[in-house]
Write a protein that holds these residues in place. Structure first.
Motif, PDB file in Angstrom:
ATOM      1  N   TYR A   1     -48.201   7.516 -60.007  1.00  0.00           N
ATOM      2  CA  TYR A   1     -47.756   7.621 -58.618  1.00  0.00           C
ATOM      3  C   TYR A   1     -48.235   6.444 -57.771  1.00  0.00           C
ATOM      4  N   THR A   2     -49.110   5.596 -58.298  1.00  0.00           N
ATOM      5  CA  THR A   2     -49.658   4.485 -57.512  1.00  0.00           C
ATOM      6  C   THR A   2     -49.203   3.122 -58.027  1.00  0.00           C
ATOM      7  N   ALA A   3     -48.287   3.089 -58.985  1.00  0.00           N
ATOM      8  CA  ALA A   3     -47.813   1.812 -59.523  1.00  0.00           C
ATOM      9  C   ALA A   3     -47.061   1.046 -58.442  1.00  0.00           C
ATOM     10  N   GLN A   4     -47.256  -0.293 -58.406  1.00  0.00           N
ATOM     11  CA  GLN A   4     -46.579  -1.139 -57.421  1.00  0.00           C
ATOM     12  C   GLN A   4     -45.912  -2.306 -58.125  1.00  0.00           C
ATOM     13  N   ASN A   5     -44.735  -2.682 -57.617  1.00  0.00           N
ATOM     14  CA  ASN A   5     -44.016  -3.836 -58.128  1.00  0.00           C
ATOM     15  C   ASN A   5     -43.264  -4.431 -56.944  1.00  0.00           C
ATOM     16  N   GLY A   6     -43.930  -5.302 -56.223  1.00  0.00           N
ATOM     17  CA  GLY A   6     -43.327  -5.900 -55.029  1.00  0.00           C
ATOM     18  C   GLY A   6     -43.083  -4.843 -53.972  1.00  0.00           C
ATOM     19  N   ASN A   7     -41.808  -4.668 -53.599  1.00  0.00           N
ATOM     20  CA  ASN A   7     -41.422  -3.724 -52.562  1.00  0.00           C
ATOM     21  C   ASN A   7     -41.291  -2.294 -53.103  1.00  0.00           C
TER      22      ASN A   7
ATOM     23  N   GLY B   1     -40.640   5.936 -46.558  1.00  0.00           N
ATOM     24  CA  GLY B   1     -40.965   6.063 -45.142  1.00  0.00           C
ATOM     25  C   GLY B   1     -42.450   6.070 -44.848  1.00  0.00           C
ATOM     26  N   GLY B   2     -43.231   5.376 -45.655  1.00  0.00           N
ATOM     27  CA  GLY B   2     -44.667   5.293 -45.417  1.00  0.00           C
ATOM     28  C   GLY B   2     -45.465   6.455 -45.990  1.00  0.00           C
ATOM     29  N   ASP B   3     -44.808   7.453 -46.500  1.00  0.00           N
ATOM     30  CA  ASP B   3     -45.501   8.603 -47.107  1.00  0.00           C
ATOM     31  C   ASP B   3     -45.462   8.423 -48.619  1.00  0.00           C
ATOM     32  N   TYR B   4     -46.615   8.023 -49.195  1.00  0.00           N
ATOM     33  CA  TYR B   4     -46.683   7.718 -50.619  1.00  0.00           C
ATOM     34  C   TYR B   4     -47.231   8.887 -51.451  1.00  0.00           C
ATOM     35  N   SER B   5     -47.265  10.085 -50.879  1.00  0.00           N
ATOM     36  CA  SER B   5     -47.796  11.246 -51.604  1.00  0.00           C
ATOM     37  C   SER B   5     -46.891  11.586 -52.793  1.00  0.00           C
ATOM     38  N   ALA B   6     -47.491  12.238 -53.785  1.00  0.00           N
ATOM     39  CA  ALA B   6     -46.735  12.632 -54.977  1.00  0.00           C
ATOM     40  C   ALA B   6     -45.579  13.560 -54.606  1.00  0.00           C
ATOM     41  N   GLU B   7     -45.808  14.503 -53.681  1.00  0.00           N
ATOM     42  CA  GLU B   7     -44.765  15.433 -53.274  1.00  0.00           C
ATOM     43  C   GLU B   7     -43.587  14.697 -52.648  1.00  0.00           C
ATOM     44  N   ASN B   8     -43.875  13.735 -51.771  1.00  0.00           N
ATOM     45  CA  ASN B   8     -42.809  12.973 -51.121  1.00  0.00           C
ATOM     46  C   ASN B   8     -42.067  12.111 -52.140  1.00  0.00           C
TER      47      ASN B   8
END
Length: 195
Positions: free
Chosen positions: A140-146, A159-166
């Motif tokens: 859930y925390t992997a990042q690849n640019g945008n 929308g700025g909410d990076y929670s697992a549920e969202n």
């Protein structure tokens, strides 16, 4: 065998003749639209409970236009009352049987739908897990640019909410709106290398 059928036919005809004769001897009233049991009792110098008893009525507030009611007991009334009681019992049994059939059909349809949903959701879950594993290794925390999260969704989608549920909610909405199902999204991914 033919003799038994003929004997049965004669016995049935005789039974209907006897029942008809008994009905002709009985004091009966045919219910008209708007009639009530108390009105019929008053008009015929009897009581509601007497009519209820003679006709084996379950509900004194439920009579139907065209229904024949015995209002005075005499020797022939026992046959009429028995015949009406048998008819009521038969109607009740038919209603119960129809209700049981309807319940059984509904149960079978629900079981079939549940089975189809289970198969569909297991294949949908497999497709979702496959995409998550290819996109982020399931993190859930992997990042690849945008792109962020388990399904590598655009930050704008989240929308700025990076929670697992969202992430789960947004991914489901994205996939269903764009592809119709996770299985279709997987097919697109296999053809294009992205979804």
């Amino acid at each position: 065998m033919k003799f038994n059928k003929v004997a049965l036919s004669i016995a049935c005809a005789a039974g209907f003749t006897v029942a008809g004769a008994a009905a002709a001897n009985a004091d009966t009233v045919t219910v008209k639209s708007g009639d009530t049991l108390s009105q019929i009792a008053d008009e015929n110098n009897t009581t509601v409970s007497s009519i209820q008893s003679l006709n084996s009525l379950q509900n004194i507030h439920l009579i139907f236009p065209g229904q024949r009611l015995v209002i005075n007991a005499n020797n022939g009334d026992a046959a009429v009352s028995t015949q009406q009681s048998a008819q009521t019992t038969q109607q009740s049994a038919q209603t119960t049987q129809q209700s049981a059939q309807t319940t059984q059909q509904a149960s079978q349809q629900q079981t079939m739908q549940t089975t189809q949903q289970a198969v569909a959701s297991s294949s949908e879950q497999a497709a979702r897990d496959w995409i998550a594993s290819r996109e982020s290794g399931g993190s859930y925390t992997a990042q690849n640019g945008n792109y962020y999260g388990k399904y590598q969704l655009s930050s704008a989608y989240l929308g700025g909410d990076y929670s697992a549920e969202n992430q789960e909610r947004v991914a489901n909405s994205y996939v269903l709106n764009r592809y119709g199902s996770w299985a279709n999204a997987k097919s697109h991914w296999l053809q294009n290398g992205w979804y």
